[in-house]
Design an enzyme around this catalytic site. Sequence first.
Site, PDB file in Angstrom:
ATOM      1  N   GLU A  44       9.563  18.983 -25.162  1.00  0.00           N
ATOM      2  CA  GLU A  44       8.970  19.375 -23.946  1.00  0.00           C
ATOM      3  C   GLU A  44       9.620  20.528 -23.375  1.00  0.00           C
ATOM      4  OE1 GLU A  44       6.326  17.817 -22.915  1.00  0.00           O
ATOM      5  OE2 GLU A  44       6.344  16.015 -23.770  1.00  0.00           O
ATOM      6  N   GLU A  99      -4.727  17.609 -11.200  1.00  0.00           N
ATOM      7  CA  GLU A  99      -5.051  17.919 -12.488  1.00  0.00           C
ATOM      8  C   GLU A  99      -6.819  18.340 -12.500  1.00  0.00           C
ATOM      9  OE1 GLU A  99      -2.926  16.359 -15.768  1.00  0.00           O
ATOM     10  OE2 GLU A  99      -4.429  16.661 -17.219  1.00  0.00           O
ATOM     11  N   ARG A 110      -3.163  22.181 -14.219  1.00  0.00           N
ATOM     12  CA  ARG A 110      -2.455  21.276 -14.673  1.00  0.00           C
ATOM     13  C   ARG A 110      -2.280  21.053 -16.115  1.00  0.00           C
ATOM     14  NH1 ARG A 110       0.488  16.232 -11.016  1.00  0.00           N
ATOM     15  NH2 ARG A 110       1.941  15.599 -12.744  1.00  0.00           N
ATOM     16  N   LYS A 149       2.923  11.504 -11.285  1.00  0.00           N
ATOM     17  CA  LYS A 149       2.082  10.631 -12.038  1.00  0.00           C
ATOM     18  C   LYS A 149       2.703   9.320 -12.367  1.00  0.00           C
ATOM     19  CE  LYS A 149      -0.861  13.825 -14.563  1.00  0.00           C
ATOM     20  NZ  LYS A 149      -1.182  14.150 -15.743  1.00  0.00           N
ATOM     21  N   HIS A 170      -0.756  13.193 -28.968  1.00  0.00           N
ATOM     22  CA  HIS A 170      -1.354  11.731 -28.247  1.00  0.00           C
ATOM     23  C   HIS A 170      -1.837  10.876 -29.330  1.00  0.00           C
ATOM     24  CE1 HIS A 170      -0.973  12.765 -23.813  1.00  0.00           C
ATOM     25  NE2 HIS A 170      -0.016  12.215 -24.281  1.00  0.00           N
ATOM     26  N   ASN A 199      -0.276  20.145 -20.909  1.00  0.00           N
ATOM     27  CA  ASN A 199      -0.789  19.319 -22.107  1.00  0.00           C
ATOM     28  C   ASN A 199      -0.612  20.226 -23.418  1.00  0.00           C
ATOM     29  OD1 ASN A 199      -0.878  16.397 -20.971  1.00  0.00           O
ATOM     30  ND2 ASN A 199      -2.420  17.692 -19.907  1.00  0.00           N
ATOM     31  N   ARG A 213       0.832  -1.156   0.048  1.00  0.00           N
ATOM     32  CA  ARG A 213      -0.231   0.061  -0.124  1.00  0.00           C
ATOM     33  C   ARG A 213       0.762   1.466   0.064  1.00  0.00           C
ATOM     34  NH1 ARG A 213      -3.117  -3.062   3.789  1.00  0.00           N
ATOM     35  NH2 ARG A 213      -4.770  -4.182   2.547  1.00  0.00           N
ATOM     36  N   LYS A 267       7.367  23.022 -13.706  1.00  0.00           N
ATOM     37  CA  LYS A 267       6.356  22.119 -13.551  1.00  0.00           C
ATOM     38  C   LYS A 267       6.114  21.943 -12.012  1.00  0.00           C
ATOM     39  CE  LYS A 267       4.997  17.557 -14.523  1.00  0.00           C
ATOM     40  NZ  LYS A 267       4.994  16.356 -15.369  1.00  0.00           N
ATOM     41  N   HIS A 319      -0.581  18.336 -27.077  1.00  0.00           N
ATOM     42  CA  HIS A 319      -0.440  16.962 -26.561  1.00  0.00           C
ATOM     43  C   HIS A 319      -1.756  16.396 -27.033  1.00  0.00           C
ATOM     44  CE1 HIS A 319       3.096  17.495 -24.133  1.00  0.00           C
ATOM     45  NE2 HIS A 319       3.148  16.248 -23.686  1.00  0.00           N
ATOM     46  N   HIS A 374       7.553  10.516 -28.308  1.00  0.00           N
ATOM     47  CA  HIS A 374       6.585  11.332 -27.739  1.00  0.00           C
ATOM     48  C   HIS A 374       6.717  12.581 -28.051  1.00  0.00           C
ATOM     49  CE1 HIS A 374       3.809  12.755 -24.754  1.00  0.00           C
ATOM     50  NE2 HIS A 374       4.720  13.263 -24.263  1.00  0.00           N
TER      51      HIS A 374
HETATM   52  N1  LIG Z   1       4.553  10.590 -15.438  1.00  0.00           N
HETATM   53  C1  LIG Z   1       4.424  11.661 -16.293  1.00  0.00           C
HETATM   54  O1  LIG Z   1       4.200  12.817 -15.709  1.00  0.00           O
HETATM   55  C2  LIG Z   1       4.897  11.424 -17.672  1.00  0.00           C
HETATM   56  C3  LIG Z   1       5.140  12.665 -18.345  1.00  0.00           C
HETATM   57  C4  LIG Z   1       5.535  12.447 -19.710  1.00  0.00           C
HETATM   58  C5  LIG Z   1       5.881  11.314 -20.288  1.00  0.00           C
HETATM   59  N2  LIG Z   1       5.610  10.056 -19.313  1.00  0.00           N
HETATM   60  C6  LIG Z   1       5.849   8.854 -20.035  1.00  0.00           C
HETATM   61  O2  LIG Z   1       7.364   8.873 -20.204  1.00  0.00           O
HETATM   62  C7  LIG Z   1       7.658   7.900 -21.267  1.00  0.00           C
HETATM   63  C8  LIG Z   1       8.518   8.451 -22.153  1.00  0.00           C
HETATM   64  O3  LIG Z   1       9.803   8.626 -21.379  1.00  0.00           O
HETATM   65  P1  LIG Z   1      11.378   8.465 -21.966  1.00  0.00           P
HETATM   66  O4  LIG Z   1      10.978   9.202 -23.297  1.00  0.00           O
HETATM   67  O5  LIG Z   1      12.111   8.895 -21.101  1.00  0.00           O
HETATM   68  O6  LIG Z   1      11.070   7.015 -22.672  1.00  0.00           O
HETATM   69  P2  LIG Z   1      12.197   5.768 -22.129  1.00  0.00           P
HETATM   70  O7  LIG Z   1      11.915   5.685 -20.564  1.00  0.00           O
HETATM   71  O8  LIG Z   1      11.651   4.692 -23.074  1.00  0.00           O
HETATM   72  O9  LIG Z   1      13.600   6.014 -22.729  1.00  0.00           O
HETATM   73  C9  LIG Z   1      13.783   6.382 -23.851  1.00  0.00           C
HETATM   74  C10 LIG Z   1      15.044   5.388 -24.266  1.00  0.00           C
HETATM   75  O10 LIG Z   1      16.174   5.905 -24.006  1.00  0.00           O
HETATM   76  C11 LIG Z   1      17.033   5.162 -23.195  1.00  0.00           C
HETATM   77  N3  LIG Z   1      17.772   5.811 -22.241  1.00  0.00           N
HETATM   78  C12 LIG Z   1      17.142   6.805 -21.156  1.00  0.00           C
HETATM   79  N4  LIG Z   1      18.234   7.342 -20.473  1.00  0.00           N
HETATM   80  C13 LIG Z   1      19.358   7.048 -21.324  1.00  0.00           C
HETATM   81  C14 LIG Z   1      20.824   7.415 -21.017  1.00  0.00           C
HETATM   82  N5  LIG Z   1      21.109   8.166 -20.128  1.00  0.00           N
HETATM   83  N6  LIG Z   1      21.396   6.863 -21.758  1.00  0.00           N
HETATM   84  C15 LIG Z   1      21.301   5.775 -22.711  1.00  0.00           C
HETATM   85  N7  LIG Z   1      19.935   5.672 -22.937  1.00  0.00           N
HETATM   86  C16 LIG Z   1      19.102   6.148 -22.216  1.00  0.00           C
HETATM   87  C17 LIG Z   1      15.897   4.177 -22.534  1.00  0.00           C
HETATM   88  O11 LIG Z   1      16.376   2.957 -22.406  1.00  0.00           O
HETATM   89  C18 LIG Z   1      15.082   4.153 -23.820  1.00  0.00           C
HETATM   90  O12 LIG Z   1      15.551   3.263 -24.812  1.00  0.00           O
HETATM   91  C19 LIG Z   1       6.104   7.421 -21.831  1.00  0.00           C
HETATM   92  O13 LIG Z   1       5.788   6.034 -21.398  1.00  0.00           O
HETATM   93  C20 LIG Z   1       5.332   8.690 -21.485  1.00  0.00           C
HETATM   94  O14 LIG Z   1       3.912   8.246 -21.151  1.00  0.00           O
HETATM   95  C21 LIG Z   1       5.472  10.240 -18.288  1.00  0.00           C
END
Ligand SMILES: NC(=O)c1ccc[n+]([C@@H]2O[C@H](COP(=O)([O-])OP(=O)(O)OC[C@H]3O[C@@H](n4cnc5c(N)ncnc54)[C@H](O)[C@@H]3O)[C@@H](O)[C@H]2O)c1
Length: 363
Positions: A182, A234, A238, A140, A249, A242, A118, A224, A245, A262
């Site tokens: 972003e 949100e 918040r 999130k 999306h 987006n 939990r 942020k 987005h 993304h």
């Molecule tokens: N929680 C939130 O508020 C929020 C906000 C925006 C996006 N997201 C989510 O985040 C995800 C996208 O995140 P992302 O773009 O970081 O994707 P990701 O975690 O898949 O990373 C992108 C790629 O880069 C690689 N990588 C990451 N750091 C590295 C480093 N320092 N050196 C070498 N390789 C590295 C990873 O292994 C992966 O292959 C999506 O699932 C999206 O929905 C969440």
Amino acid sequence: MERIVRVELGQRGYDIRIADDFTVALPMAGEGRAALVVADAHTGPLYAAAVQELLADRGFACTYHEVPAGEGSKSLAQLGILLERAVAAGLDRKSLIVALGGGVIGDLAGCAAAVYLRGVAFLQIPTSLLAMVDSAVGGKTGVNLPQGKNLVGAFYQPVAVAANLATLESLPEREYRSGLAEVIKYGIIYDADFFAYLEQQQAALLRRAPEVLGEVVARCCEIKAAVVAQDERESGLRAILNYGHTLGHALEAVAGYGVLLHGEAVALGMVYANLVSTTVLGFPSEDARRITALLEAWGLPVRLPGTFGWEALRGVMATDKKADRRVPTLVLAEAMGRVRFGCRVPEAELAGVYARFAGGAAA
Ligand SMILES: NC(=O)c1ccc[n+]([C@@H]2O[C@H](COP(=O)([O-])OP(=O)(O)OC[C@H]3O[C@@H](n4cnc5c(N)ncnc54)[C@H](O)[C@@H]3O)[C@@H](O)[C@H]2O)c1
């Protein structure tokens, strides 16, 4: 140089530390607690040993768990495997789950931390630019279902965010540039001076100049944090995070996940949002052109990379979490640094601007 940004959320508040190494970014003490470090197949081999060594020095008993890299790991199946690993590693209520990676790892490990016993403490160590400026901050967490992204999850704040800028050196170029989309977003929604700073520093940012990156990551986190502190769950403000987005999306989904990154989809979505803003709110075309120019300078797409039918996109937009009874509500810009959320735009206008965008209009 170390920078600290506070996320003001009362008892759930925490610090984001931005530094050039793990030791400075990660000052917490463990005193015999167990820690489960979660990484993916890219970030683990590069950074897990250093992080585990540091945590062990601070008194944590560490276990390591690696998941395949990529969006596919944000699944119920991987969540289940991770939770069972936590049991096997003997994690108790005082233990810590550590996310070492990009947004995929942060969202998955955060979700596990929210539900394991939990709720156990959760530390974010973001390693992608997108995770440093966006996903690691704000609480999130979640995983995807076959029916859609982020359909399962929780608002669950970390105890701290430790961003080591040096990890960005190994981030693949396309992922890095995707994160820059972003970064631009924060200028548009909140801070015209920051946008001008990004224009000035566009070459330094492409080179990943450490000092400029430190400034930029810190400013994005400040923005942020300020937004999340006012509207953690949100219910209103918040939504401004987006910008771009809603169409972004939809493009990601229609193209098939993984085809557009993304940030690339968000870049296209922002160009469309700029065009709608110009038409509906009188957003100056000159500012729309500046945004397009900066996106292009950073190699981000500003024109559709193929044919995407409006009907299919509009169908996905109807299921957007921000939609109100299947009518999308948009974030639109009034001026650089100032946006409105919850905007309802007549269907004909949305479709008409899309036709111009699909025809090549980019500002
Ligand atoms: N929680 C939130 O508020 C929020 C906000 C925006 C996006 N997201 C989510 O985040 C995800 C996208 O995140 P992302 O773009 O970081 O994707 P990701 O975690 O898949 O990373 C992108 C790629 O880069 C690689 N990588 C990451 N750091 C590295 C480093 N320092 N050196 C070498 N390789 C590295 C990873 O292994 C992966 O292959 C999506 O699932 C999206 O929905 C969440």
